[in-house]
Each structure stands twice: as C-alpha cells, then as structure tokens.
Design a protein around this motif. Structure first.
Motif, short mmCIF file in Angstrom:
data_model
loop_
_atom_site.label_atom_id
_atom_site.label_comp_id
_atom_site.label_asym_id
_atom_site.label_seq_id
_atom_site.Cartn_x
_atom_site.Cartn_y
_atom_site.Cartn_z
N ALA A 182 0.83 -1.20 0.00
CA ALA A 182 0.00 0.00 0.00
C ALA A 182 0.87 1.25 0.00
CB ALA A 182 -0.94 -0.02 1.20
N LEU A 183 1.58 1.45 -1.12
CA LEU A 183 2.47 2.59 -1.26
C LEU A 183 2.27 3.22 -2.62
CD1 LEU A 183 5.78 0.90 0.01
CD2 LEU A 183 4.28 2.40 1.34
N ASP A 184 2.69 4.48 -2.77
CA ASP A 184 2.75 5.08 -4.10
C ASP A 184 3.66 4.24 -4.97
OD1 ASP A 184 1.14 7.05 -3.13
OD2 ASP A 184 2.65 8.63 -3.18
N ARG A 185 3.38 4.21 -6.29
CA ARG A 185 4.16 3.34 -7.17
C ARG A 185 4.78 4.11 -8.32
NH1 ARG A 185 1.35 -1.64 -9.45
NH2 ARG A 185 -0.27 -0.15 -10.01
N CYS A 186 5.95 3.64 -8.71
CA CYS A 186 6.65 4.10 -9.91
C CYS A 186 6.84 2.86 -10.78
CB CYS A 186 7.99 4.73 -9.56
SG CYS A 186 9.01 5.15 -10.99
N LEU A 187 6.21 2.83 -11.95
CA LEU A 187 6.27 1.66 -12.82
C LEU A 187 7.37 1.83 -13.86
CD1 LEU A 187 2.45 1.09 -13.48
CD2 LEU A 187 3.88 0.19 -11.62
N ILE A 188 8.27 0.84 -13.91
CA ILE A 188 9.36 0.84 -14.89
C ILE A 188 9.05 -0.18 -15.97
CG2 ILE A 188 11.78 0.27 -15.27
CD1 ILE A 188 12.53 1.57 -12.76
N GLY A 189 8.82 0.29 -17.18
CA GLY A 189 8.53 -0.61 -18.31
C GLY A 189 9.73 -0.70 -19.22
N ARG A 190 10.73 -1.46 -18.81
CA ARG A 190 11.99 -1.52 -19.56
C ARG A 190 11.80 -2.03 -20.99
NH1 ARG A 190 16.78 -0.75 -17.18
NH2 ARG A 190 16.93 -0.59 -14.92
N ASN A 191 10.85 -2.90 -21.20
CA ASN A 191 10.68 -3.50 -22.52
C ASN A 191 9.61 -2.81 -23.36
OD1 ASN A 191 12.62 -5.51 -21.95
ND2 ASN A 191 11.09 -6.69 -20.83
N ARG A 192 9.09 -1.71 -22.88
CA ARG A 192 8.06 -0.99 -23.62
C ARG A 192 8.69 0.11 -24.46
NH1 ARG A 192 2.69 -1.16 -21.23
NH2 ARG A 192 2.63 -2.60 -19.47
N THR A 193 8.19 0.31 -25.67
CA THR A 193 8.69 1.41 -26.50
C THR A 193 8.19 2.74 -25.97
OG1 THR A 193 6.81 1.10 -27.99
CG2 THR A 193 8.88 0.00 -28.57
N ARG A 194 7.02 2.74 -25.37
CA ARG A 194 6.50 3.95 -24.73
C ARG A 194 5.55 3.55 -23.61
NH1 ARG A 194 2.98 7.22 -29.00
NH2 ARG A 194 2.47 8.34 -27.08
N GLN A 195 5.45 4.39 -22.62
CA GLN A 195 4.60 4.11 -21.48
C GLN A 195 3.15 4.42 -21.81
OE1 GLN A 195 5.14 2.65 -18.76
NE2 GLN A 195 7.34 2.65 -18.48
N PRO A 196 2.22 3.66 -21.19
CA PRO A 196 0.79 3.93 -21.44
C PRO A 196 0.39 5.29 -20.90
CG PRO A 196 1.07 2.37 -19.63
CD PRO A 196 2.43 2.55 -20.24
N SER A 197 -0.59 5.87 -21.55
CA SER A 197 -1.11 7.16 -21.10
C SER A 197 -2.63 7.06 -20.98
CB SER A 197 -0.72 8.26 -22.09
OG SER A 197 -1.19 9.52 -21.65
N PRO A 198 -3.21 7.39 -19.84
CA PRO A 198 -2.53 7.95 -18.67
C PRO A 198 -1.78 6.87 -17.89
CG PRO A 198 -4.85 7.63 -18.19
CD PRO A 198 -4.68 7.31 -19.65
#
Length: 214
Positions: free
Chosen positions: A175-191
C-alpha cells in the motif's frame, strides 16, 4: 507528490535492477540445445514463468534455489526430456550470476544520496550478501518476498513517504505510491496507471534531477 518528497524507495529486484529474463534464458541454453530447433525467447520464458507460478506456494519449503531447480526439471519434462538433479541445481545456482541492468549500479549510487534504498526480491540467504554488495545496500535493506511479502517487518511509519519502484505486471501488493518501470516498452501507457511511469532506472535519476531544479 514530487520525487523529492519521498524518504525511501522500495525497489523490486528482478526486471528492475537485475536482468532476470536474460539470466534465465542464458541458463536454459543447455536444455534448449538438447531439445533442438530454434525456440523463441518470449514463449520459452512465458512457459518457464508459468511453471514457477505453480511452484511458488511451496517457496517456504523449497527456497529460491529449490524452486528454480524444480522449475527446470518440470520444464524439461514438459518438453519430453529428462534433466538430472545436478543439471537442475546448476541452473538454479546461475541466479547468483544474473547480470544487473547497465543503468542499475549508477542509479543506485546516485539515489542513495537522497533516499534510504530497500530492495525487494527472491533470493536464498547465501546469495543475498553478494547481491547486496553489487547493489550497494546493507543486508538488512534486502526484503525477502517469501519471508515478508508485504513489508510487515519494516516500520513504515519511520520511513514514510515511500515510493515502490516496480514493474507494470506487478499488482499493488504494497500500500504505497508506485513508480512503474517498463523496460521493454517502447512507450509508457497514457494515462499512467501509477504515480509515475518511466522507462529505466536512468530515467528515474533524470526525473529526480528535474525535480531538484523545480
């Protein structure tokens, strides 16, 4: 909340700091050579991960090395092959040599100037010391997923606010704020599906530097 407002980072080990998939793929090569053909990496890793998931409820009994050994043998059996216990344990012990992502050491060196760094992952106790040395953290700051999956041993009140740095495929188990690292993604989803969405640990460093300038 800005990046400079957090006091600690809870960082997942595999696929954030450690290139687990490349390590598993390399260690599976002897078995794949015996199997023959030209298997693609992603389907093989998906099959391996599915086997690991079925074994995970036995983690306390097997330990990390035992889990990897059994997964190796079960994967071989599913391909109509036999793998010896020695081959299974050789595969399991490869985990100690899984490489860090190129940006991980420098990012950890930078970030520990500003945060307490906690690393969350699966490793047997005999492997944790070397990994902690590579990551530049003390052994007490490595949190075993098997022993303490929700971080109950930590006194969160003394550390808050904490940012959990994890993969997009990992649910909000803490139950914490999260920072998602998508190393294999060409771009991060929005939002973004969390407080932060970034592409690498180097990107996290860059975002923190921007925050300092504001």
């Amino acid at each position: 909340m800005g990046l400079t407002d957090y006091r600690a980072l809870l960082i997942d080990c595999d696929e954030v700091l450690v290139d687990r998939d490349s390590g598993v793929w390399a260690a599976l090569q002897p078995l794949l050579d015996s199997r023959g053909g030209q298997p693609s990496r992603e389907p093989v890793l998906a099959e391996f991960n599915a086997v690991v998931a079925t074994l995970y409820p036995r983690f306390t009994e097997l330990g990390f090395s035992g889990l990897l050994c059994f997964a190796h043998r079960q994967l071989a059996a599913s391909w109509g092959m036999h793998a010896s216990w020695e081959e299974g344990m050789s595969f399991a012990r490869s985990a100690g040599n899984w490489s860090l992502f190129e940006d991980a050491p420098g990012a950890m060196l930078y970030l520990r100037k500003f945060y307490r760094l906690l690393v969350r992952g699966d490793r047997d106790s005999e492997d944790r010391g070397v990994l902690c040395d590579r990551l530049g953290i003390v052994a007490d700051d490595f949190i075993s997923l098997a022993e303490d999956p929700h971080g109950h041993k930590l006194q969160w009140g003394e550390l808050l606010p904490v940012l959990h740095v994890t993969r997009p495929s990992v649910g909000a188990q803490v139950a914490l704020d999260r920072c998602l690292i998508g190393r294999n993604r060409t771009r991060q989803p929005s939002p973004c599906a969390a407080e932060y969405c970034i592409n690498s640990m180097a990107d996290l460093v860059a975002q923190h530097q921007l925050s300092l300038r504001r």
